[in-house]
Enzyme design. Structure first.
Site, PDB file in Angstrom:
ATOM      1  N   ALA A 219      14.325  -2.200 -69.418  1.00  0.00           N
ATOM      2  CA  ALA A 219      14.606  -1.021 -68.582  1.00  0.00           C
ATOM      3  C   ALA A 219      13.566  -0.968 -67.460  1.00  0.00           C
ATOM      4  CB  ALA A 219      14.537   0.233 -69.431  1.00  0.00           C
ATOM      5  N   ASN A 220      13.557   0.084 -66.696  1.00  0.00           N
ATOM      6  CA  ASN A 220      12.473   0.298 -65.732  1.00  0.00           C
ATOM      7  C   ASN A 220      12.185   1.789 -65.620  1.00  0.00           C
ATOM      8  OD1 ASN A 220      14.077   1.440 -63.469  1.00  0.00           O
ATOM      9  ND2 ASN A 220      15.060  -0.574 -63.560  1.00  0.00           N
ATOM     10  N   ARG A 221      11.199   2.129 -64.837  1.00  0.00           N
ATOM     11  CA  ARG A 221      10.706   3.516 -64.830  1.00  0.00           C
ATOM     12  C   ARG A 221      11.493   4.464 -63.933  1.00  0.00           C
ATOM     13  NH1 ARG A 221       5.796   3.605 -67.389  1.00  0.00           N
ATOM     14  NH2 ARG A 221       4.587   1.694 -67.309  1.00  0.00           N
TER      15      ARG A 221
END
Ligand code: CTP
Length: 418
Positions: A219-221
């Site tokens: 995932a990413n932020r």
């Protein structure tokens, strides 16, 4: 430098004159929240309470929240009464009756002007939003339904009621919709006919997910906040908005069509199927650049010790869009976003070219008050001609407005050729 405006401020509501009619339902206490939100957003809110509403809440409640006078039927017989009802109705850019009781709907449907609110409504030709609140049995009665139908046919926007438990103990439709949602409908109604009306805007938001196994993902932020703010700002300007979002708990802006996706391929497919009908593509999503070349069917067990995950590149969505634009046309304006940790302008210049963009909105992710999850952003615009414009720290809503201002400029330049 100016401080960014508070996130409760809404540029599209700034200085707009709204008349809030409050009628006699227990939901009248929620009208106070609505008046407060609209005022904090920057709107000038005049409030008229019916005599039944006064039994639940007082004009002072609203005066305290709006900083403006709140009116009731005592004002109907004052010195200026003959102009008051006309001016209240005429000066309002929009009227919202929340809560709207069965009795008020009946009076309105038959044009009965027997109190200050009734008079103001009859004197006005402004857009009208009604948020009914009543017992489910009263709401379902053919008389109420017929009144609502009459009002809808005259152009009133009826929102709700929502399902839930009512004061009578009945469960069913009858609860006034929440103030936050009413604000969304007000924005939508005020946006009609504004600068982007008739334009179809496609916004991507949030981050993508790529599976490692049935449990784990890459995932990413990204929180989706900037993309959702863009969708809302486009709605405020009257656009038809589709929002393609990675997983996000953010509320969908009222009026946007929302499509939830997880992977890059899903996002690409949803975009591709809409390219022909899209005028403006705002690609705010944080799209994964790599994904596991193979997602394990079973959960990977810990016992195995260290593991290697081989990553392969994902499709570059904007590059695909650029190809398509070259071949067979596509959106008239494409805006990319770039989160950089070094050489912001250099990277942005390179991406604007490589991805065939009209504009790139770059931000430095190392700054604490900009980028992921926070409500503010500090961005730099780089356009097709590689001209650079650094913007100060702003709320994400203000950044969205600035992006759309640039988009409108680009569209304006294209118009003579179109
Ligand atoms: N983007 C895209 N498809 C991808 C990755 C990114 O369309 N597979 C879009 C993003 O939505 C964004 C723009 O490209 O609007 C720039 O994203 P960014 O990750 O900064 O660019 P990359 O080309 O991935 O470059 P970098 O090597 O810096 O990650």
């Amino acid at each position: 430098m100016d401080a960014p405006l508070k996130s409760s401020h809404i540029p599209a509501l700034d200085g707009r004159r709204i008349l809030l009619g409050v009628t006699g339902s227990i939901a009248a206490y929620k009208a106070a929240d609505l008046a407060s939100r609209l005022t904090q957003a920057g709107a000038l809110v005049d409030v008229v309470l019916t005599s039944a509403a006064r039994r639940f809440v007082s004009p002072l409640t609203f005066t305290s929240l709006t900083g403006r006078r709140a009116y009731d039927d005592d004002d109907l017989w004052g010195q200026d009464a003959h102009v008051l009802h006309v001016s209240l109705g005429r000066d309002a850019e929009l009227i919202v009756v929340a809560p709207a009781t069965a009795r008020t709907l009946a009076r309105l449907a038959t044009g009965m002007a027997d109190d200050l609110l009734g008079l103001a409504l009859l004197a006005s030709r402004s857009p009208l939003i009604l948020a009914p609140a009543m017992d489910a049995g009263m709401f379902g009665h053919p008389a109420t339904q017929a009144n609502l139908e009459t009002l809808r046919q005259r152009g009133a926007i009826v929102i709700g009621p929502a399902e839930g438990r009512m004061a009578s103990g009945l469960v069913g439709p009858g609860r006034m919709v929440e103030p936050a949602e009413i604000v969304g409908h007000i924005r939508r109604a005020l946006g009609r006919g504004r600068s982007l009306s008739g334009r179809r805007v496609l916004v991507t938001a949030g981050g993508t997910l790529e599976a490692i196994d049935p449990v784990r993902v890459i995932a990413n932020r990204s929180s989706g906040k900037q993309g959702f703010a863009l969708a809302q700002a486009a709605l405020d300007r009257g656009a038809d908005v589709t929002l393609i979002s990675g997983p996000s708990a953010l509320a969908t802006p009222v009026g946007a069509e929302r499509i939830d996706v997880e992977t890059v391929d899903q996002m690409l497919a949803e975009i591709q199927s809409r390219l022909e009908t899209t005028d403006i593509l705002l690609m705010a999503a944080a799209v994964a650049d790599f994904r596991p070349s193979h997602a394990n069917e079973d959960k990977i067990k810990r016992g195995a010790g260290a593991i290697d995950i081989h990553l392969e590149p994902t499709a570059d969505i904007l590059a695909t869009v650029a190809e398509r634009r070259k071949r067979s046309g596509g959106p008239r304006v494409v805006v990319g976003f770039a989160a950089e940790s070094r050489d912001l302008v250099g990277q942005a210049r390179q991406k604007v070219k490589a991805k065939g963009l009209d504009l790139i909105v770059a931000n430095d992710i190392t700054a604490p008050d900009a980028g992921f999850a926070v409500d503010t952003n500090r961005v730099t615009f780089v356009d097709r001609a590689e001209s650079v414009q650094e913007l100060p720290l702003m709320s994400k809503a203000e950044v969205a407005e600035a992006v759309l201002d640039r988009v409108e400029l680009i569209l304006g330049r294209q118009r003579p050729a179109a």
